[in-house]
Each structure stands twice: as structure tokens, then as C-alpha cells.
Write a protein that holds these residues in place. Sequence first.
Motif: not given
Length: 186
Positions: A25, A35-37, A43-44, A46
Amino acid sequence: MEALNADVIRAAVPSPPISGGAVADRIADVLGTPNQTLHGDPVNVTAFVVRRFVDRGLPVGLSANPDETLHHPDQVAEVCRRKDLAELIAADTPLGPEQATARLRLRRTDFDHMVRLGWVRFPAGDEVRFGTSRAGAVDVAPYTTASVHTVPAEHPEVDWEQLRTVEKSRRSPLAALRPEATPLPA
């Protein structure tokens, strides 16, 4: 054997260690791709990428548990300051077999032969459980983008443009190749 001194440990790690997910993150935030969408998108960055970083010693893992890593926050901050961070992330991004096949612009059967020949391997024997139920789930080997992209350069004996034009019903030219024998230790 001397007992561990908790004060010495606290002095060396004044902030508590952070998890691999928290490292992912933080890296994603630094890259401007949190990462929080809002929509539940993937997530972008991992935890897989973080494990590849640990394999490189960036940052060092503090946990003996292979399923859950812990990291020193100062080392994570150092990683986040790297100028080549985006390139490192791209190189360590996991690809499934279908994604790797698409990247190389080949048929899946050709990629399967490359795996059989030992030209591309997944790192550290990691596999990802794919699927929602135990009966329908399968293990998929994630390959790194860097390992997939190096295959053509490492095998100039293959006419890659010709391989990319082989028709779907035709046998792969790679099928006739045999893996190189690994020399036995002396």
C-alpha cells in the motif's frame, strides 16, 4: 545462550514492523496509484511484488512465517525513495500463463513448450490459488514480467517472428526441442 533483550530490540526498531500488505500500500501510494479503490478494482501493487523485493533484500523480511511477512518501516521508506521504483515494480509484476502468452504474442501451446524447456520459470515455487470454490480453484503459477520479457533475447536461435505466425492448428516448432541437460556436480 543469552536471552533477547526487549529494550535492545525496541531501540533497533522504534516503530513496529509493518506487514507485506501495508508495504504494498505504501509503495502504491508513492507511485500515485493507491491500492484502495472505490470500485473494488484489483490492487496496483501486490504482496507478491513485495515478496520479490524481499528476495532481492529490499527490504529484509523480519518474520519467519512465509505466509505473512513483516518489514522494518525505515527500510520500507528507503525502498519508497528509490528512483527506479516503478521499473522494479514493473519487472516483478506477476503474470499468469495467459498474460505471459499475450505479452510474447504467442499461442498458449508455444508458451507451454517454453516452460517445459525451462526457458521461463516462476520464482520461488509460488503459486496463486485462483477460483472461488475449493472444487473449482486451481493453482496458477505467476511468472514475473522481467522473466517473460528476457526469453526472446536469451534464445536467439528461435525465429520469434516466424513462431508468432504459426497457425492455430499447426504443431509448434518448439515441440521438437529438448531441454538442455543440467551438468552434474563434480
